[in-house]
Design a protein around this motif. Structure first.
Motif, PDB file in Angstrom:
ATOM      1  N   VAL A  96      10.532 -78.425 -11.083  1.00  0.00           N
ATOM      2  CA  VAL A  96      10.051 -77.664  -9.926  1.00  0.00           C
ATOM      3  C   VAL A  96      10.552 -78.328  -8.648  1.00  0.00           C
ATOM      4  O   VAL A  96      10.306 -79.518  -8.425  1.00  0.00           O
ATOM      5  N   VAL A  97      11.251 -77.557  -7.829  1.00  0.00           N
ATOM      6  CA  VAL A  97      11.725 -78.022  -6.525  1.00  0.00           C
ATOM      7  C   VAL A  97      10.815 -77.427  -5.458  1.00  0.00           C
ATOM      8  O   VAL A  97      10.671 -76.203  -5.368  1.00  0.00           O
ATOM      9  N   ALA A  98      10.176 -78.264  -4.660  1.00  0.00           N
ATOM     10  CA  ALA A  98       9.329 -77.789  -3.569  1.00  0.00           C
ATOM     11  C   ALA A  98      10.157 -77.710  -2.291  1.00  0.00           C
ATOM     12  O   ALA A  98      10.806 -78.686  -1.900  1.00  0.00           O
ATOM     13  N   ALA A  99      10.157 -76.547  -1.652  1.00  0.00           N
ATOM     14  CA  ALA A  99      10.870 -76.347  -0.383  1.00  0.00           C
ATOM     15  C   ALA A  99       9.825 -76.293   0.719  1.00  0.00           C
ATOM     16  O   ALA A  99       9.092 -75.306   0.849  1.00  0.00           O
ATOM     17  N   VAL A 100       9.748 -77.348   1.512  1.00  0.00           N
ATOM     18  CA  VAL A 100       8.622 -77.530   2.440  1.00  0.00           C
ATOM     19  C   VAL A 100       9.063 -77.406   3.894  1.00  0.00           C
ATOM     20  O   VAL A 100       9.954 -78.129   4.342  1.00  0.00           O
ATOM     21  N   GLN A 101       8.376 -76.526   4.628  1.00  0.00           N
ATOM     22  CA  GLN A 101       8.606 -76.411   6.059  1.00  0.00           C
ATOM     23  C   GLN A 101       7.301 -76.596   6.800  1.00  0.00           C
ATOM     24  O   GLN A 101       6.225 -76.339   6.262  1.00  0.00           O
ATOM     25  N   GLY A 102       7.385 -77.081   8.037  1.00  0.00           N
ATOM     26  CA  GLY A 102       6.188 -77.202   8.864  1.00  0.00           C
ATOM     27  C   GLY A 102       5.141 -78.104   8.254  1.00  0.00           C
ATOM     28  O   GLY A 102       5.448 -79.156   7.700  1.00  0.00           O
ATOM     29  N   PHE A 103       3.888 -77.695   8.348  1.00  0.00           N
ATOM     30  CA  PHE A 103       2.796 -78.536   7.864  1.00  0.00           C
ATOM     31  C   PHE A 103       2.613 -78.402   6.350  1.00  0.00           C
ATOM     32  O   PHE A 103       2.751 -77.333   5.768  1.00  0.00           O
ATOM     33  N   CYS A 104       2.317 -79.529   5.742  1.00  0.00           N
ATOM     34  CA  CYS A 104       2.006 -79.601   4.308  1.00  0.00           C
ATOM     35  C   CYS A 104       0.785 -80.496   4.203  1.00  0.00           C
ATOM     36  O   CYS A 104       0.897 -81.729   4.188  1.00  0.00           O
ATOM     37  N   ARG A 178      15.472 -76.359   9.729  1.00  0.00           N
ATOM     38  CA  ARG A 178      14.563 -75.363   9.131  1.00  0.00           C
ATOM     39  C   ARG A 178      15.296 -74.143   8.588  1.00  0.00           C
ATOM     40  O   ARG A 178      14.991 -73.654   7.505  1.00  0.00           O
ATOM     41  N   GLY A 179      16.248 -73.665   9.326  1.00  0.00           N
ATOM     42  CA  GLY A 179      16.967 -72.475   8.885  1.00  0.00           C
ATOM     43  C   GLY A 179      17.780 -72.682   7.625  1.00  0.00           C
ATOM     44  O   GLY A 179      18.109 -71.716   6.919  1.00  0.00           O
ATOM     45  N   ALA A 180      18.098 -73.936   7.317  1.00  0.00           N
ATOM     46  CA  ALA A 180      18.904 -74.239   6.138  1.00  0.00           C
ATOM     47  C   ALA A 180      18.068 -74.553   4.910  1.00  0.00           C
ATOM     48  O   ALA A 180      18.610 -74.808   3.831  1.00  0.00           O
ATOM     49  N   LEU A 181      16.729 -74.538   5.045  1.00  0.00           N
ATOM     50  CA  LEU A 181      15.864 -74.947   3.939  1.00  0.00           C
ATOM     51  C   LEU A 181      16.024 -74.082   2.689  1.00  0.00           C
ATOM     52  O   LEU A 181      16.189 -74.633   1.586  1.00  0.00           O
ATOM     53  N   PRO A 182      15.976 -72.759   2.792  1.00  0.00           N
ATOM     54  CA  PRO A 182      16.100 -71.954   1.568  1.00  0.00           C
ATOM     55  C   PRO A 182      17.407 -72.204   0.825  1.00  0.00           C
ATOM     56  O   PRO A 182      17.417 -72.345  -0.405  1.00  0.00           O
ATOM     57  N   SER A 183      18.499 -72.288   1.559  1.00  0.00           N
ATOM     58  CA  SER A 183      19.791 -72.498   0.901  1.00  0.00           C
ATOM     59  C   SER A 183      19.897 -73.891   0.305  1.00  0.00           C
ATOM     60  O   SER A 183      20.481 -74.086  -0.769  1.00  0.00           O
ATOM     61  N   ALA A 184      19.305 -74.889   0.975  1.00  0.00           N
ATOM     62  CA  ALA A 184      19.340 -76.258   0.446  1.00  0.00           C
ATOM     63  C   ALA A 184      18.539 -76.366  -0.843  1.00  0.00           C
ATOM     64  O   ALA A 184      18.947 -77.041  -1.799  1.00  0.00           O
ATOM     65  N   ALA A 185      17.380 -75.709  -0.875  1.00  0.00           N
ATOM     66  CA  ALA A 185      16.561 -75.721  -2.090  1.00  0.00           C
ATOM     67  C   ALA A 185      17.264 -75.005  -3.229  1.00  0.00           C
ATOM     68  O   ALA A 185      17.266 -75.480  -4.376  1.00  0.00           O
ATOM     69  N   LEU A 186      17.901 -73.873  -2.923  1.00  0.00           N
ATOM     70  CA  LEU A 186      18.628 -73.129  -3.951  1.00  0.00           C
ATOM     71  C   LEU A 186      19.844 -73.902  -4.444  1.00  0.00           C
ATOM     72  O   LEU A 186      20.183 -73.859  -5.627  1.00  0.00           O
ATOM     73  N   GLU A 187      20.480 -74.619  -3.545  1.00  0.00           N
ATOM     74  CA  GLU A 187      21.646 -75.421  -3.939  1.00  0.00           C
ATOM     75  C   GLU A 187      21.254 -76.470  -4.982  1.00  0.00           C
ATOM     76  O   GLU A 187      21.942 -76.654  -5.991  1.00  0.00           O
ATOM     77  N   LEU A 188      20.137 -77.142  -4.752  1.00  0.00           N
ATOM     78  CA  LEU A 188      19.671 -78.139  -5.704  1.00  0.00           C
ATOM     79  C   LEU A 188      19.221 -77.469  -7.000  1.00  0.00           C
ATOM     80  O   LEU A 188      19.535 -77.947  -8.102  1.00  0.00           O
ATOM     81  N   ALA A 189      18.478 -76.362  -6.875  1.00  0.00           N
ATOM     82  CA  ALA A 189      18.023 -75.641  -8.073  1.00  0.00           C
ATOM     83  C   ALA A 189      19.209 -75.163  -8.902  1.00  0.00           C
ATOM     84  O   ALA A 189      19.168 -75.198 -10.143  1.00  0.00           O
ATOM     85  N   ARG A 190      20.259 -74.735  -8.228  1.00  0.00           N
ATOM     86  CA  ARG A 190      21.460 -74.277  -8.927  1.00  0.00           C
ATOM     87  C   ARG A 190      22.098 -75.407  -9.724  1.00  0.00           C
ATOM     88  O   ARG A 190      22.542 -75.219 -10.866  1.00  0.00           O
ATOM     89  N   GLU A 191      22.129 -76.590  -9.141  1.00  0.00           N
ATOM     90  CA  GLU A 191      22.702 -77.746  -9.838  1.00  0.00           C
ATOM     91  C   GLU A 191      21.870 -78.102 -11.071  1.00  0.00           C
ATOM     92  O   GLU A 191      22.417 -78.436 -12.128  1.00  0.00           O
ATOM     93  N   ILE A 192      20.554 -78.030 -10.925  1.00  0.00           N
ATOM     94  CA  ILE A 192      19.676 -78.317 -12.059  1.00  0.00           C
ATOM     95  C   ILE A 192      19.820 -77.236 -13.127  1.00  0.00           C
ATOM     96  O   ILE A 192      19.925 -77.524 -14.333  1.00  0.00           O
ATOM     97  N   ALA A 193      19.837 -75.974 -12.696  1.00  0.00           N
ATOM     98  CA  ALA A 193      19.894 -74.852 -13.632  1.00  0.00           C
ATOM     99  C   ALA A 193      21.206 -74.786 -14.399  1.00  0.00           C
ATOM    100  O   ALA A 193      21.309 -74.067 -15.405  1.00  0.00           O
ATOM    101  N   ALA A 194      22.207 -75.517 -13.952  1.00  0.00           N
ATOM    102  CA  ALA A 194      23.497 -75.533 -14.665  1.00  0.00           C
ATOM    103  C   ALA A 194      23.414 -76.348 -15.958  1.00  0.00           C
ATOM    104  O   ALA A 194      24.304 -76.254 -16.812  1.00  0.00           O
ATOM    105  N   LYS A 195      22.339 -77.136 -16.112  1.00  0.00           N
ATOM    106  CA  LYS A 195      22.171 -77.933 -17.327  1.00  0.00           C
ATOM    107  C   LYS A 195      21.684 -77.051 -18.483  1.00  0.00           C
ATOM    108  O   LYS A 195      21.234 -75.924 -18.286  1.00  0.00           O
TER     109      LYS A 195
END
Length: 248
Positions: A96-104, A178-195
């Motif tokens: 699970v990759v958490a994509a966090v913006q603003g307050f957590c 902030r604007g790059a967060l969705p793509s950065a999370a997907l980029e990492l998820a894509r690398e993991i999902a390639a396994k």
């Protein structure tokens, strides 16, 4: 509004939370989130889950207004709901990759502390304001993000820590605009999902199996003190002053 699941790419499921205005989840919301994460992990086509949120912040914890209105039943429900959601993230059969913006905050720390990897925006801030809100809990998960003594300082002061600071501690994988967060999370998820999907599931189970702390039992222990604060009236006294002039 609510919890939704999408699949933007093969092998990736994105579970998105949207409870305006600040993503403070009601009891039903925590259970809905737990169900969505578990379902995504059980899907044999899924190799990575991205946990994301809409709005200004990732998560503001439980809905205090609901607890004030419904009383003990809402508190018990929030305890069970948070436990279910945190456990679902931890036990998810795939990473699970958490994509966090603003307050957590509060329950948000419980979610990301149990995630496998965190990607955060530059404006992300993490903390447990529990002592200011008449509650306890999620120190278990904050301790997975920062060293022990820093965890205690943050817990006792209700201060927050930035994404950059967590990155320096090694608990945030990447910090992006902030604007790059969705793509950065997907980029990492894509690398993991390639396994290989089956091997990923075995790897997740193996890594969970060597954790030095049982996060489920540890968090449940904390929740007992939240209940004690409630039945003794301490929680109500603090909550009644929360947000009022002159209170912290």
């Amino acid at each position: 509004m609510g919890v939704s699941t999408s699949s933007p790419e093969k092998g990736i499921s994105v579970v998105t939370v949207d409870f305006p205005p600040v993503n403070a989840l009601p009891v039903a919301g925590w259970f809905a989130l737990a169900d969505a994460v578990r379902a995504a992990g059980l899907d044999r086509e899924t190799r990575c889950v991205v946990l994301a949120a809409e709005g200004r912040g990732f998560n503001a914890g439980v809905d205090i207004k609901e607890i004030r209105t419904r009383g003990p039943s809402a508190l018990a429900g929030a305890n069970r709901g948070c436990f279910a959601a945190f456990s679902a993230v931890y036990e998810c059969e795939v990473p699970v990759v958490a994509a966090v913006q603003g307050f957590c905050l509060g329950g948000g720390v419980g979610l990301v502390g149990n995630a496998d990897v965190i990607v955060a925006s530059e404006d992300a801030a993490f903390g447990l304001p529990e002592l200011d809100r008449g509650a306890l809990g999620a120190a278990t998960h904050l301790a997975r993000l920062v060293p022990q003594h820093l965890m205690r300082a943050l817990y006792f002061t209700s201060r927050t820590v930035t994404a950059a600071e967590l990155h320096a501690h090694g608990s945030v994988w990447r910090v992006v605009p902030r604007g790059a967060l969705p793509s950065a999370a997907l980029e990492l998820a894509r690398e993991i999902a390639a396994k290989d999907g089956e091997l990923l599931r075995l790897a997740k189970a193996a890594i969970n199996g060597i954790d030095p702390v049982d996060v489920r039992r540890s968090y449940r222990f904390e929740q007992g003190f939240t209940f004690e604060a409630s039945v003794t009236g301490v929680a109500d006294r603090v909550r009644d002053g929360f947000g009022k002039e002159g209170s912290r």
